[in-house]
Design an enzyme around this catalytic site. Structure first.
Site, PDB file in Angstrom:
ATOM      1  N   GLU A 172       0.840  -1.207   0.000  1.00 28.01           N
ATOM      2  CA  GLU A 172       0.000   0.000   0.000  1.00 28.01           C
ATOM      3  C   GLU A 172       0.869   1.249   0.000  1.00 28.01           C
ATOM      4  O   GLU A 172       1.969   1.247   0.556  1.00 28.01           O
ATOM      5  CB  GLU A 172      -0.856   0.026   1.281  1.00 28.01           C
ATOM      6  CG  GLU A 172      -2.232  -0.592   1.130  1.00 28.01           C
ATOM      7  CD  GLU A 172      -3.244   0.362   0.484  1.00 28.01           C
ATOM      8  OE1 GLU A 172      -2.852   1.288  -0.241  1.00 28.01           O
ATOM      9  OE2 GLU A 172      -4.447   0.152   0.732  1.00 28.01           O
ATOM     10  N   ASP A 173       0.335   2.301  -0.564  1.00 30.86           N
ATOM     11  CA  ASP A 173       1.036   3.588  -0.505  1.00 30.86           C
ATOM     12  C   ASP A 173       0.909   4.212   0.883  1.00 30.86           C
ATOM     13  O   ASP A 173       1.881   4.675   1.468  1.00 30.86           O
ATOM     14  CB  ASP A 173       0.502   4.549  -1.581  1.00 30.86           C
ATOM     15  CG  ASP A 173      -1.019   4.671  -1.596  1.00 30.86           C
ATOM     16  OD1 ASP A 173      -1.696   3.976  -0.803  1.00 30.86           O
ATOM     17  OD2 ASP A 173      -1.542   5.467  -2.402  1.00 30.86           O
ATOM     18  N   ASP A 232      -4.454   5.423   6.114  1.00 25.60           N
ATOM     19  CA  ASP A 232      -4.938   6.665   6.716  1.00 25.60           C
ATOM     20  C   ASP A 232      -6.012   6.276   7.745  1.00 25.60           C
ATOM     21  O   ASP A 232      -5.687   5.902   8.872  1.00 25.60           O
ATOM     22  CB  ASP A 232      -5.473   7.520   5.562  1.00 25.60           C
ATOM     23  CG  ASP A 232      -5.928   8.911   5.949  1.00 25.60           C
ATOM     24  OD1 ASP A 232      -5.911   9.234   7.135  1.00 25.60           O
ATOM     25  OD2 ASP A 232      -6.324   9.673   5.054  1.00 25.60           O
ATOM     26  N   PHE A 288      -2.413  15.899   4.462  1.00 22.40           N
ATOM     27  CA  PHE A 288      -2.617  15.319   3.144  1.00 22.40           C
ATOM     28  C   PHE A 288      -1.329  15.462   2.331  1.00 22.40           C
ATOM     29  O   PHE A 288      -0.825  16.568   2.131  1.00 22.40           O
ATOM     30  CB  PHE A 288      -3.781  15.998   2.421  1.00 22.40           C
ATOM     31  CG  PHE A 288      -4.217  15.236   1.213  1.00 22.40           C
ATOM     32  CD1 PHE A 288      -5.044  14.126   1.347  1.00 22.40           C
ATOM     33  CD2 PHE A 288      -3.777  15.604  -0.048  1.00 22.40           C
ATOM     34  CE1 PHE A 288      -5.426  13.393   0.224  1.00 22.40           C
ATOM     35  CE2 PHE A 288      -4.157  14.866  -1.167  1.00 22.40           C
ATOM     36  CZ  PHE A 288      -4.987  13.771  -1.027  1.00 22.40           C
ATOM     37  N   ARG A 334       1.385  12.612  -8.905  1.00 19.59           N
ATOM     38  CA  ARG A 334       1.919  11.265  -8.648  1.00 19.59           C
ATOM     39  C   ARG A 334       3.374  11.150  -9.098  1.00 19.59           C
ATOM     40  O   ARG A 334       4.109  10.278  -8.657  1.00 19.59           O
ATOM     41  CB  ARG A 334       1.101  10.223  -9.434  1.00 19.59           C
ATOM     42  CG  ARG A 334      -0.361  10.111  -9.008  1.00 19.59           C
ATOM     43  CD  ARG A 334      -0.974   8.897  -9.700  1.00 19.59           C
ATOM     44  NE  ARG A 334      -2.429   8.887  -9.666  1.00 19.59           N
ATOM     45  CZ  ARG A 334      -3.169   8.429  -8.654  1.00 19.59           C
ATOM     46  NH1 ARG A 334      -2.574   7.948  -7.581  1.00 19.59           N
ATOM     47  NH2 ARG A 334      -4.473   8.437  -8.709  1.00 19.59           N
TER      48      ARG A 334
END
Ligand code: IMP
Length: 192
Positions: A116-117, A120, A169, A182
């Protein structure tokens, strides 16, 4: 034919990234990402030595991390992709997760590592773990590049974590804001 020296140095130069918003600050520079990804690669190789694990990348955010991580994993392994959706283009999780496209691999009896990136709220990962557990893999672990522990709404256990980050964020290195940024080689905080 060999590449002239002047061209080689040009190729290795980091390009200047053109942004249509202000980058408030760089949270994790590219060289720190690279060093941590190499360490994670070593840890993952040690954990799975003797097996051929399947690294499952979650599109689209996880793809940059996966392509670097897989080159830091020194043991034989397979990769596959799936796509989930939970964010409707903004910075807040909608809480509703959907499977947009599934794996092409049968994971029954396999050692599966979710790559996973970012974790959260944990809602996306909880959904994904449930989806994959019912397919009865031999083992199911999670590697995330970034962990926003203070934003967690549901408890999920993480096996490999690149960086713990504050509840802000972030974009870059695969992570987007409205599908952009990205391509940045670092993790940064935008001035939104
Ligand atoms: P969660 O369900 O809230 O844990 O969010 C998981 C997904 O939301 C990640 O896989 C990302 O795609 C996205 N996400 C969460 N936080 C961020 C962020 O700071 N920047 C960009 N995407 C994020």
């Amino acid at each position: 034919m060999s590449t002239p020296r002047s061209q080689v140095s040009q190729l290795s130069e980091i390009p200047e990234y053109e942004l249509d918003v202000t980058m408030r600050r760089v949270l994790i520079p590219a060289d720190e990402l690279a060093a941590r990804v190499r360490e994670l690669g070593r840890e993952i190789s040690d954990t799975y030595r003797g097996s051929v694990p399947l690294l499952v990348s979650v599109l689209k955010g996880g793809v940059v991390f996966l392509t670097d991580l897989m080159r830091a994993v020194t043991i034989p392994h397979h990769i596959d992709f799936l796509q989930l959706s939970s964010y409707a283009g903004g910075t807040m999780s909608s809480g509703t997760v959907r499977l947009l496209s599934d794996l092409g691999t049968n994971i029954g009896g396999r050692d599966v590592l979710i790559v996973e990136d970012i974790v959260d709220t944990g809602l996306t990962l909880r959904y994904l773990l449930k989806q994959l557990e019912i397919r009865q893999p031999r083992s199911l672990r999670v590697c995330t590049l970034l962990n926003k522990q203070s934003a967690r709404q549901v408890d999920v256990s993480l096996d490999f974590v690149g960086f713990d980050i504050p509840n802000e964020f972030v974009v870059g290195y695969g992570l987007d804001y409205e599908e952009k940024y990205r391509n940045l080689p670092y993790i940064g905080v935008l001035d939104l």
